[in-house]
Write a protein that holds these residues in place. Structure first.
Motif, mmCIF file in Angstrom:
data_model
loop_
_atom_site.group_PDB
_atom_site.id
_atom_site.type_symbol
_atom_site.label_atom_id
_atom_site.label_comp_id
_atom_site.label_asym_id
_atom_site.label_seq_id
_atom_site.Cartn_x
_atom_site.Cartn_y
_atom_site.Cartn_z
ATOM 1 N N GLN A 28 0.840 -1.201 0.000
ATOM 2 C CA GLN A 28 0.000 0.000 0.000
ATOM 3 C C GLN A 28 0.878 1.255 0.000
ATOM 4 O O GLN A 28 2.030 1.220 0.442
ATOM 5 C CB GLN A 28 -0.921 0.001 1.227
ATOM 6 N N ALA A 29 0.320 2.359 -0.476
ATOM 7 C CA ALA A 29 1.055 3.623 -0.559
ATOM 8 C C ALA A 29 0.862 4.419 0.727
ATOM 9 O O ALA A 29 -0.027 5.265 0.825
ATOM 10 C CB ALA A 29 0.589 4.432 -1.768
ATOM 11 N N TRP A 30 1.693 4.132 1.730
ATOM 12 C CA TRP A 30 1.637 4.858 2.982
ATOM 13 C C TRP A 30 2.487 6.126 2.863
ATOM 14 O O TRP A 30 3.215 6.328 1.890
ATOM 15 C CB TRP A 30 2.147 3.984 4.134
ATOM 16 N N THR A 31 2.411 6.957 3.875
ATOM 17 C CA THR A 31 3.140 8.225 3.861
ATOM 18 C C THR A 31 4.633 8.026 3.624
ATOM 19 O O THR A 31 5.264 8.776 2.887
ATOM 20 C CB THR A 31 2.939 8.975 5.198
ATOM 21 N N HIS A 32 5.198 7.000 4.236
ATOM 22 C CA HIS A 32 6.638 6.775 4.145
ATOM 23 C C HIS A 32 7.011 5.772 3.054
ATOM 24 O O HIS A 32 8.073 5.137 3.134
ATOM 25 C CB HIS A 32 7.186 6.311 5.503
ATOM 26 N N GLY A 33 6.184 5.647 2.048
ATOM 27 C CA GLY A 33 6.508 4.763 0.930
ATOM 28 C C GLY A 33 5.696 3.487 0.928
ATOM 29 O O GLY A 33 4.744 3.329 1.711
ATOM 30 N N PRO A 34 6.040 2.541 0.045
ATOM 31 C CA PRO A 34 5.309 1.273 -0.036
ATOM 32 C C PRO A 34 5.414 0.477 1.264
ATOM 33 O O PRO A 34 6.491 0.376 1.845
ATOM 34 C CB PRO A 34 6.026 0.539 -1.174
ATOM 35 N N ALA A 85 6.957 6.069 -9.974
ATOM 36 C CA ALA A 85 5.565 6.209 -10.403
ATOM 37 C C ALA A 85 4.575 5.356 -9.605
ATOM 38 O O ALA A 85 3.463 5.831 -9.313
ATOM 39 C CB ALA A 85 5.454 5.894 -11.895
ATOM 40 N N PRO A 86 4.897 4.105 -9.245
ATOM 41 C CA PRO A 86 3.895 3.302 -8.523
ATOM 42 C C PRO A 86 3.390 3.972 -7.243
ATOM 43 O O PRO A 86 2.181 4.031 -7.012
ATOM 44 C CB PRO A 86 4.650 1.999 -8.227
ATOM 45 N N TRP A 87 4.304 4.484 -6.414
ATOM 46 C CA TRP A 87 3.895 5.150 -5.171
ATOM 47 C C TRP A 87 3.232 6.495 -5.474
ATOM 48 O O TRP A 87 2.201 6.830 -4.881
ATOM 49 C CB TRP A 87 5.106 5.350 -4.264
ATOM 50 N N GLN A 88 3.799 7.256 -6.387
ATOM 51 C CA GLN A 88 3.254 8.577 -6.718
ATOM 52 C C GLN A 88 1.829 8.478 -7.268
ATOM 53 O O GLN A 88 0.946 9.234 -6.870
ATOM 54 C CB GLN A 88 4.158 9.271 -7.740
ATOM 55 N N LYS A 132 0.418 -4.578 -8.400
ATOM 56 C CA LYS A 132 1.570 -5.289 -8.952
ATOM 57 C C LYS A 132 1.806 -4.868 -10.395
ATOM 58 O O LYS A 132 2.945 -4.802 -10.860
ATOM 59 C CB LYS A 132 1.355 -6.795 -8.867
ATOM 60 N N GLN A 133 0.713 -4.589 -11.116
ATOM 61 C CA GLN A 133 0.839 -4.186 -12.508
ATOM 62 C C GLN A 133 1.643 -2.887 -12.634
ATOM 63 O O GLN A 133 2.484 -2.747 -13.526
ATOM 64 C CB GLN A 133 -0.543 -3.991 -13.140
ATOM 65 N N SER A 134 1.404 -1.946 -11.708
ATOM 66 C CA SER A 134 2.129 -0.675 -11.773
ATOM 67 C C SER A 134 3.614 -0.867 -11.468
ATOM 68 O O SER A 134 4.473 -0.221 -12.077
ATOM 69 C CB SER A 134 1.513 0.345 -10.817
ATOM 70 N N ILE A 135 3.912 -1.764 -10.533
ATOM 71 C CA ILE A 135 5.317 -2.066 -10.221
ATOM 72 C C ILE A 135 5.973 -2.730 -11.427
ATOM 73 O O ILE A 135 7.093 -2.376 -11.828
ATOM 74 C CB ILE A 135 5.416 -2.977 -8.976
#
Length: 334
Positions: free
Chosen positions: A213-219, A282-285, A303-306
């Motif tokens: 998940q995209a949390w504040t401090h990254g994946p 890009a995945p996190w952004q 997973k597709q975005s990664i």
């Protein structure tokens, strides 16, 4: 026989101090009407070829036979028993009683007595299954003190959370622990994410099924966060996590190579620099679109975005080599 190491001791045949060579010798020994082949260390005089008995060799042979016999019969080792005691924070007597043994049974095993196959299987099941250990604790709770019982039950319940995640991600975590001397929860989260990315770049497939998940401090992989959140910003150190030992057997040679590649590149950085790298990807952004800085979110990073991101970057960098990954890291850090 393969030569290993040279020493000097008294040779009873030469009747003087002579150099000797340690070699491996195969012997067959009958135990309880069954033949076993053991590979033992021998000392051979360099001058006359006679066998010698330097100090400590007999003890070494006993240990070698013990280890190999336990392997043949699939009997737990002393190390396994000590691991079990560490995991559940139990002494020798309480552990014996909790497993349904006599109070001094574990003490005897730690002194070198070999367990029966029946008792060995009970110890092994307790070691690999918190659920089984809970069952034994429930059945024998009246035999141990409430303090010992409560401590062990709490450890078992916490360890059960480990089995809510896949064998693959446990294998990756253990492999990372094995490769790196110090890992914080933040660092671990980012390394797991990079393992997936580099796996996609090299083989177009993920190693483990969990989503982040995209949390504040990254994946962040939420299940793994729960397992290690008690360590906060500190290195992960806890005797209970020896239960990870051997989980890397679930990884293929190809998968282990990916984990080692990540450990030897991304693993050279602490959690914060790794976090900054993910913030530029890009995945996190994309998953964080619409959220301001510092605003919590639990949006899925697919997973597709990664996959798409790392396959695209693979065209610019060689993610199959440490040099290519290090070049990517350096450019992302500047």
């Amino acid at each position: 026989m393969m030569s290993e190491k040279r020493r000097i001791d008294f040779c009873t045949t030469c009747r003087k101090e002579t150099p000797y060579t340690l070699e491996k010798q195969t012997i067959v020994k009958n135990i309880k009407d069954k033949d076993y082949t053991f590979t033992l260390t021998t000392a051979v005089c360099d001058e006359c070829g006679s066998f010698m008995s330097p100090p400590g060799l007999i003890d070494k042979n006993v240990q070698e036979m013990d280890t190999q016999y336990r392997t043949y019969e699939n009997i737990v080792s002393v190390h396994d028993i000590k691991r079990l005691m560490a995991i559940y924070k139990m002494g020798q007597g309480p552990l014996s009683l909790a497993l349904g043994f006599g109070e001094v049974t574990i003490t005897r095993y730690l002194s070198g007595q070999i367990p029966s196959k029946e008792y060995s299987d009970i110890i092994r099941n307790a070691l690999i299954s918190p659920r089984f250990m809970k069952k034994m604790l429930y059945e024998n709770r009246d035999k141990i003190t409430p303090a010992a019982y409560n401590k062990a039950i709490k450890a078992a319940e916490e360890l059960e959370d480990l089995f809510a995640v896949s064998d693959k991600i446990l294998g990756v975590i253990y492999c990372l622990f094995e490769q790196l001397t110090e890992i914080t929860p933040l660092m671990l989260q980012k390394l797991l994410y990079f393992v997936q990315g580099i796996s996609y770049a090299n083989h177009n497939t993920p190693i483990f099924p969990e989503d982040c998940q995209a949390w504040t401090h990254g994946p962040v992989y939420p299940e793994i966060y729960t397992l290690f959140k008690q360590f906060r910003y500190n290195p992960i150190e806890d005797p209970r996590f020896v239960i990870f030992e051997g989980t890397d057997d679930k990884l293929t040679v190809q998968e282990r190579h990916i984990v080692e590649l990540v450990a030897n590149t991304f693993g050279e950085y602490t959690g914060k620099p790794l976090e900054r790298i993910t913030h530029q990807e890009a995945p996190w952004q994309d998953a964080r679109k619409g959220y301001g800085d510092g605003i919590p979110s639990n949006e899925l990073i697919s997973k597709q975005s990664i996959r798409d991101y790392y396959l695209e970057k693979e065209i610019l960098y060689d993610f199959s080599s440490p040099e290519g990954i290090k070049k990517y890291i350096e450019e992302m850090c500047h």
